[in-house]
Design a protein around this motif. Structure first.
Motif, short mmCIF file in Angstrom:
data_model
loop_
_atom_site.label_atom_id
_atom_site.label_comp_id
_atom_site.label_asym_id
_atom_site.label_seq_id
_atom_site.Cartn_x
_atom_site.Cartn_y
_atom_site.Cartn_z
N LEU A 2 37.65 29.69 33.32
CA LEU A 2 38.37 30.88 33.80
C LEU A 2 38.90 31.75 32.67
O LEU A 2 38.83 32.97 32.73
CB LEU A 2 39.51 30.44 34.71
CG LEU A 2 39.10 29.82 36.06
CD1 LEU A 2 40.31 29.23 36.76
CD2 LEU A 2 38.43 30.87 36.94
N LEU A 30 35.93 34.24 44.91
CA LEU A 30 36.04 35.41 44.03
C LEU A 30 36.26 36.68 44.83
O LEU A 30 37.10 37.52 44.46
CB LEU A 30 34.79 35.52 43.16
CG LEU A 30 34.75 36.70 42.18
CD1 LEU A 30 35.95 36.67 41.24
CD2 LEU A 30 33.45 36.69 41.37
N PRO A 54 32.52 30.77 36.78
CA PRO A 54 33.65 29.82 36.80
C PRO A 54 34.08 29.45 38.21
O PRO A 54 34.57 28.34 38.45
CB PRO A 54 34.75 30.56 36.03
CG PRO A 54 34.39 31.99 36.12
CD PRO A 54 32.90 32.04 36.15
N PHE A 55 33.88 30.35 39.16
CA PHE A 55 34.21 30.05 40.55
C PHE A 55 33.14 29.17 41.19
O PHE A 55 33.44 28.40 42.11
CB PHE A 55 34.41 31.34 41.33
CG PHE A 55 35.65 32.08 40.92
CD1 PHE A 55 36.87 31.77 41.50
CD2 PHE A 55 35.60 33.06 39.94
CE1 PHE A 55 38.03 32.44 41.10
CE2 PHE A 55 36.75 33.72 39.54
CZ PHE A 55 37.96 33.41 40.12
N VAL A 98 35.64 39.65 36.50
CA VAL A 98 35.37 38.23 36.22
C VAL A 98 34.05 37.84 36.88
O VAL A 98 33.85 38.10 38.06
CB VAL A 98 36.53 37.35 36.75
CG1 VAL A 98 36.18 35.86 36.57
CG2 VAL A 98 37.82 37.67 36.02
N PHE A 134 40.08 40.57 38.34
CA PHE A 134 39.09 39.75 39.02
C PHE A 134 37.80 40.49 39.33
O PHE A 134 36.74 39.88 39.46
CB PHE A 134 39.68 39.16 40.31
CG PHE A 134 40.65 38.05 40.06
CD1 PHE A 134 40.21 36.81 39.62
CD2 PHE A 134 42.01 38.25 40.26
CE1 PHE A 134 41.11 35.78 39.37
CE2 PHE A 134 42.92 37.23 40.02
CZ PHE A 134 42.47 35.99 39.57
N ALA A 159 37.75 35.56 31.79
CA ALA A 159 38.73 36.63 31.93
C ALA A 159 39.20 37.20 30.59
O ALA A 159 39.98 38.16 30.57
CB ALA A 159 39.95 36.12 32.70
#
Length: 468
Positions: free
Chosen positions: A425, A261, A288-289, A284, A281, A429
């Protein structure tokens, strides 16, 4: 804030979980609704906290209820941390099937699940454009709340707390947590109504009568003869406790996600972000990462772990503990005042989500799933209304002996579903996308995706023969 207060706050949550379990055992209606203990404990904490008991007693010594302001502050911060653990656990120890098998068996559920998720965005954004923003003054990002709350659930909503705040839509957090609660309740209640309907009208090939629901399923207490271990020891305690090893792998997954990220945030800042003023990003969240980090860890283990040190049941246990504490802490710190101030918007979003999911399941399920449509589709309905756990619970009620391919297909579906929506993701987002590019372009995009997966399900998977 001292570590002692943090530790004591977690201890109180643990005690509330136990009390919630005792309440579930003593109140039959809660058993029939299959409410998770974490949700019951969260309701109890909410009632005894500043939002209910504190408001009833005024500005007296119980202004924070039976708890302290610092404890509630700790609870409010826990979900955003714990959601990283939940998502990091998704793929660790999970044997990835061959893509062809995954697509053939899980494809109908993938098509139905994506259709329902994209449709939730389309209906939500349409509501935001026509009513929520112009008439009620909410941010256009409110259009993403149905999918965040219903498919994503309490964990995803909590994980997006800082994103909501940074984008000037702080009330979105409480609305999303409230919608997640409505989602679980409606998923169970409407789901059980449809289970009864299917049993009485021959729509299910595996469920003969609603009374077949077992004592274990209702109470949540597993009989002694059916009990099994929550995990297998893969290492000697003389070297490292297996639980500690698995926690370490989860920690590595989260760290990998953090590095990924940060790299993307940096790349965005020095490329199109600086040139066009578009930043995604940096808004975000990490979870999810963390999931991608877990997938990379699993790929590494699949190739190099010759001793098979990872036990999936242990990972599931850690994930379950994190999810229980996440839900109860999110409920305990929920702001009823924010929901009350936006009650019309809240009701509109909740009703739209419930009606949409019910219609799409009953209408598209038979058209997209060539065999065992009810057994398999009820999982998609449960997940699209009240997260994956609700879908699995409904499938187990309908097909307790696993006679249909429902559970396998649902598991394969998650591999291609969770990385994108339901907390993936796209979900993470969605709010920055709406803020940066506007509601109308996003509405056009999700509408096209809804149509695409609708056609994929009905014209491709729906035309398959049952033997396929």
């Amino acid at each position: 804030m001292s570590l002692q207060i943090v530790g004591f706050s977690i201890i109180i949550l643990a005690a509330l979980l136990v009390i919630g379990k005792l309440i579930r055992l003593k109140v039959p209606i809660l058993q029939k609704l299959f409410l998770p203990t974490s949700l019951i404990g969260g309701f109890l904490a909410l009632l005894l906290g500043p939002e209910v008991l504190g408001k009833l007693t005024g500005d007296g010594f119980l202004n924070a209820g039976l708890f302290t302001d610092q404890m509630v502050e700790v609870w409010a911060g826990l979900p955003e941390l714990l959601i990283n653990v939940v998502f990091a656990c998704l793929f660790i120890g999970f044997v990835l099937p061959k893509p062809k098998k995954m697509w053939r068996i899980g494809g109908p559920q993938i098509a139905l699940g994506y259709t329902m998720s994209w449709a939730q965005y389309a209906i939500g954004i349409l509501l935001a454009i026509t009513v929520l923003t112009p008439l009620l003054g909410l941010s256009p990002a409110a259009g993403a709340l149905i999918e965040i709350g219903f498919v994503g659930g309490h964990g995803t909503a909590a994980g997006l707390q800082s994103t909501f705040e940074e984008l000037g839509f702080a009330e979105g957090y409480d609305l999303a947590i409230g919608l997640a609660t409505v989602g679980i309740l409606s998923g169970v209640i409407v789901g059980m109504i449809m289970v009864n309907w299917a049993a009485r009208n021959g729509k299910s090939k595996t469920l003969h009568h609603p009374d077949e629901i077992s004592f274990e399923q209702q109470t949540g207490i597993i009989n002694k003869e059916h009990r099994k271990s929550a995990g297998t020891k893969t290492t000697s305690s003389l070297s490292i406790e297996p639980f500690a090893l698995h926690l370490g792998l989860i920690g590595i997954s989260i760290f990998i996600g953090f590095v990924l990220l940060e790299i993307l945030v940096w790349l965005e800042a020095v490329t199109y972000g600086e040139a066009f003023g578009i930043y995604l990003f940096e808004y975000v969240p990490l979870f999810p990462f963390a999931m991608i980090g877990g997938l990379l860890v699993q790929l590494f283990l699949s190739r190099f772990d010759r001793h098979e040190l990872v036990d999936r049941d242990t990972i599931n246990t850690i994930q379950g503990v994190a999810l229980d504490f996440l839900i109860i802490s999110a409920m305990a710190s929920l702001s009823l005042q924010v929901i009350g101030e936006n009650i019309i918007a809240f009701i509109l979003l909740a009703v739209a989500g419930i009606v949409l999911n019910t219609f799409l399941f009953l209408y598209l399920g038979p058209k997209m799933i060539p065999s065992y449509w009810f057994e398999r589709g009820i999982g998609d309905f449960g997940q699209s209304t009240g997260v994956a756990a609700t879908g699995i619970m409904l499938m187990r009620i309908v097909d307790s002996e696993n006679k249909s391919p429902a559970l396998n297909a649902f598991g394969y579906k998650q591999i291609l579903f969770e990385p994108m929506v339901g907390g993936g993701l796209v979900t993470a987002a969605s709010v920055p996308f709406i803020i940066q590019f506007g509601a109308v372009p996003v509405l056009i995009g999700v509408t096209l995706l809804t149509i695409a997966f609708w056609l994929l399900g009905t014209l491709y998977f729906g035309k398959m023969k049952e033997s396929d």
